[in-house]
Design a protein around this motif. Structure first.
Motif, PDB file in Angstrom:
ATOM      1  N   THR A 151       0.869  -1.176   0.000  1.00 38.01           N
ATOM      2  CA  THR A 151       0.000   0.000   0.000  1.00 38.01           C
ATOM      3  C   THR A 151       0.903   1.222   0.000  1.00 38.01           C
ATOM      4  O   THR A 151       1.568   1.500   1.005  1.00 38.01           O
ATOM      5  CB  THR A 151      -0.910   0.021   1.249  1.00 38.01           C
ATOM      6  N   TRP A 152       1.001   1.883  -1.137  1.00 40.31           N
ATOM      7  CA  TRP A 152       1.889   3.008  -1.386  1.00 40.31           C
ATOM      8  C   TRP A 152       3.319   2.767  -0.894  1.00 40.31           C
ATOM      9  O   TRP A 152       4.076   2.082  -1.577  1.00 40.31           O
ATOM     10  CB  TRP A 152       1.303   4.339  -0.819  1.00 40.31           C
ATOM     11  N   ASN A 153       3.695   3.260   0.271  1.00 41.83           N
ATOM     12  CA  ASN A 153       5.101   3.130   0.706  1.00 41.83           C
ATOM     13  C   ASN A 153       5.298   1.954   1.675  1.00 41.83           C
ATOM     14  O   ASN A 153       6.372   1.798   2.224  1.00 41.83           O
ATOM     15  CB  ASN A 153       5.591   4.429   1.359  1.00 41.83           C
ATOM     16  N   LYS A 154       4.243   1.160   1.889  1.00 44.40           N
ATOM     17  CA  LYS A 154       4.345   0.046   2.844  1.00 44.40           C
ATOM     18  C   LYS A 154       4.295  -1.293   2.129  1.00 44.40           C
ATOM     19  O   LYS A 154       3.525  -1.473   1.186  1.00 44.40           O
ATOM     20  CB  LYS A 154       3.194   0.114   3.851  1.00 44.40           C
ATOM     21  N   VAL A 155       5.119  -2.207   2.610  1.00 40.70           N
ATOM     22  CA  VAL A 155       5.102  -3.579   2.098  1.00 40.70           C
ATOM     23  C   VAL A 155       5.024  -4.503   3.310  1.00 40.70           C
ATOM     24  O   VAL A 155       5.774  -4.326   4.273  1.00 40.70           O
ATOM     25  CB  VAL A 155       6.383  -3.897   1.284  1.00 40.70           C
ATOM     26  N   GLU A 156       4.102  -5.448   3.273  1.00 41.68           N
ATOM     27  CA  GLU A 156       4.034  -6.472   4.322  1.00 41.68           C
ATOM     28  C   GLU A 156       4.307  -7.829   3.679  1.00 41.68           C
ATOM     29  O   GLU A 156       3.806  -8.099   2.579  1.00 41.68           O
ATOM     30  CB  GLU A 156       2.647  -6.497   4.975  1.00 41.68           C
ATOM     31  N   ILE A 157       5.112  -8.632   4.358  1.00 40.45           N
ATOM     32  CA  ILE A 157       5.493  -9.933   3.803  1.00 40.45           C
ATOM     33  C   ILE A 157       5.250 -11.042   4.821  1.00 40.45           C
ATOM     34  O   ILE A 157       5.593 -10.891   5.996  1.00 40.45           O
ATOM     35  CB  ILE A 157       6.981  -9.935   3.380  1.00 40.45           C
ATOM     36  N   TRP A 158       4.646 -12.127   4.339  1.00 43.50           N
ATOM     37  CA  TRP A 158       4.447 -13.355   5.130  1.00 43.50           C
ATOM     38  C   TRP A 158       5.159 -14.488   4.395  1.00 43.50           C
ATOM     39  O   TRP A 158       4.981 -14.640   3.175  1.00 43.50           O
ATOM     40  CB  TRP A 158       2.964 -13.700   5.222  1.00 43.50           C
ATOM     41  N   LEU A 159       5.924 -15.251   5.123  1.00 42.99           N
ATOM     42  CA  LEU A 159       6.642 -16.368   4.498  1.00 42.99           C
ATOM     43  C   LEU A 159       6.273 -17.682   5.171  1.00 42.99           C
ATOM     44  O   LEU A 159       6.355 -17.802   6.403  1.00 42.99           O
ATOM     45  CB  LEU A 159       8.165 -16.159   4.626  1.00 42.99           C
ATOM     46  N   ASN A 160       5.847 -18.642   4.366  1.00 45.11           N
ATOM     47  CA  ASN A 160       5.807 -20.037   4.808  1.00 45.11           C
ATOM     48  C   ASN A 160       5.874 -20.925   3.575  1.00 45.11           C
ATOM     49  O   ASN A 160       5.965 -20.433   2.450  1.00 45.11           O
ATOM     50  CB  ASN A 160       4.645 -20.352   5.756  1.00 45.11           C
ATOM     51  N   THR A 161       5.879 -22.228   3.807  1.00 49.63           N
ATOM     52  CA  THR A 161       6.091 -23.157   2.691  1.00 49.63           C
ATOM     53  C   THR A 161       4.821 -23.980   2.489  1.00 49.63           C
ATOM     54  O   THR A 161       4.499 -24.835   3.314  1.00 49.63           O
ATOM     55  CB  THR A 161       7.307 -24.062   2.998  1.00 49.63           C
ATOM     56  N   HIS A 162       4.111 -23.693   1.405  1.00 41.03           N
ATOM     57  CA  HIS A 162       2.860 -24.411   1.106  1.00 41.03           C
ATOM     58  C   HIS A 162       3.142 -25.905   0.911  1.00 41.03           C
ATOM     59  O   HIS A 162       2.369 -26.744   1.350  1.00 41.03           O
ATOM     60  CB  HIS A 162       2.194 -23.857  -0.155  1.00 41.03           C
ATOM     61  N   ASP A 163       4.275 -26.153   0.212  1.00 37.72           N
ATOM     62  CA  ASP A 163       4.622 -27.545  -0.109  1.00 37.72           C
ATOM     63  C   ASP A 163       4.866 -28.378   1.151  1.00 37.72           C
ATOM     64  O   ASP A 163       4.860 -29.607   1.084  1.00 37.72           O
ATOM     65  CB  ASP A 163       5.882 -27.603  -0.983  1.00 37.72           C
ATOM     66  N   ALA A 164       5.106 -27.702   2.272  1.00 39.14           N
ATOM     67  CA  ALA A 164       5.356 -28.425   3.525  1.00 39.14           C
ATOM     68  C   ALA A 164       4.154 -28.279   4.465  1.00 39.14           C
ATOM     69  O   ALA A 164       4.297 -28.325   5.689  1.00 39.14           O
ATOM     70  CB  ALA A 164       6.624 -27.911   4.188  1.00 39.14           C
ATOM     71  N   GLY A 165       2.971 -28.038   3.882  1.00 39.28           N
ATOM     72  CA  GLY A 165       1.756 -27.915   4.695  1.00 39.28           C
ATOM     73  C   GLY A 165       1.674 -26.590   5.427  1.00 39.28           C
ATOM     74  O   GLY A 165       1.183 -26.519   6.554  1.00 39.28           O
ATOM     75  N   ASP A 166       2.135 -25.531   4.757  1.00 40.04           N
ATOM     76  CA  ASP A 166       2.072 -24.172   5.329  1.00 40.04           C
ATOM     77  C   ASP A 166       2.808 -24.061   6.658  1.00 40.04           C
ATOM     78  O   ASP A 166       2.274 -23.514   7.639  1.00 40.04           O
ATOM     79  CB  ASP A 166       0.616 -23.717   5.482  1.00 40.04           C
ATOM     80  N   MET A 167       4.015 -24.579   6.653  1.00 40.86           N
ATOM     81  CA  MET A 167       4.883 -24.463   7.832  1.00 40.86           C
ATOM     82  C   MET A 167       6.067 -23.565   7.490  1.00 40.86           C
ATOM     83  O   MET A 167       6.399 -23.373   6.317  1.00 40.86           O
ATOM     84  CB  MET A 167       5.424 -25.837   8.247  1.00 40.86           C
ATOM     85  N   VAL A 168       6.704 -23.028   8.532  1.00 46.22           N
ATOM     86  CA  VAL A 168       7.947 -22.280   8.325  1.00 46.22           C
ATOM     87  C   VAL A 168       9.088 -23.290   8.184  1.00 46.22           C
ATOM     88  O   VAL A 168       9.257 -24.157   9.038  1.00 46.22           O
ATOM     89  CB  VAL A 168       8.224 -21.324   9.502  1.00 46.22           C
TER      90      VAL A 168
END
Ligand SMILES: C[C@H](O)[C@H](O)[C@H]1CNC2=NC(N)=NC(=O)C2=N1
Length: 82
Positions: free
Chosen positions: A44-61
């Motif tokens: 949103t304009w000057n903001k970036v939010e990031i979420w990381l996980n691995t779908h291939d591993a069942g949505d785990m970090v």
């Protein structure tokens, strides 16, 4: 810094303006393609939010998420010249 909650790594970023934010996203996108691991993110304009996980591993970090988080942090430190 990254927060780990609900099986996701999360970090919010704020830039001077949209152009800076999008330049950052472009750099992150190139890294994501290279390592075949992609962020869930919003901008949103000057903001970036990031979420990381691995779908291939069942949505785990996984190690892949930690690696991408580290590479994203490197993009920031390069930008500020540190
Ligand atoms: C086929 C392809 O390698 C996979 O779907 C990759 C692509 N990028 C990915 N990104 C993320 N964040 N999680 C994954 O499980 C994932 N899987």
């Amino acid at each position: 810094m990254w927060n780990e909650t609900n099986n996701k790594l999360y970090r919010a970023f704020e830039f001077k303006d949209f152009s800076e934010a999008f330049a950052f996203m472009t750099r992150v996108a190139l890294i994501a393609e290279k390592i075949d691991h992609h962020p869930t993110w919003t901008n949103t304009w000057n903001k970036v939010e990031i979420w990381l996980n691995t779908h291939d591993a069942g949505d785990m970090v996984t190690e892949k998420d930690r690696e991408l988080a580290k590479r994203i942090d490197q993009v920031l430190s390069l930008k500020s010249g540190v």
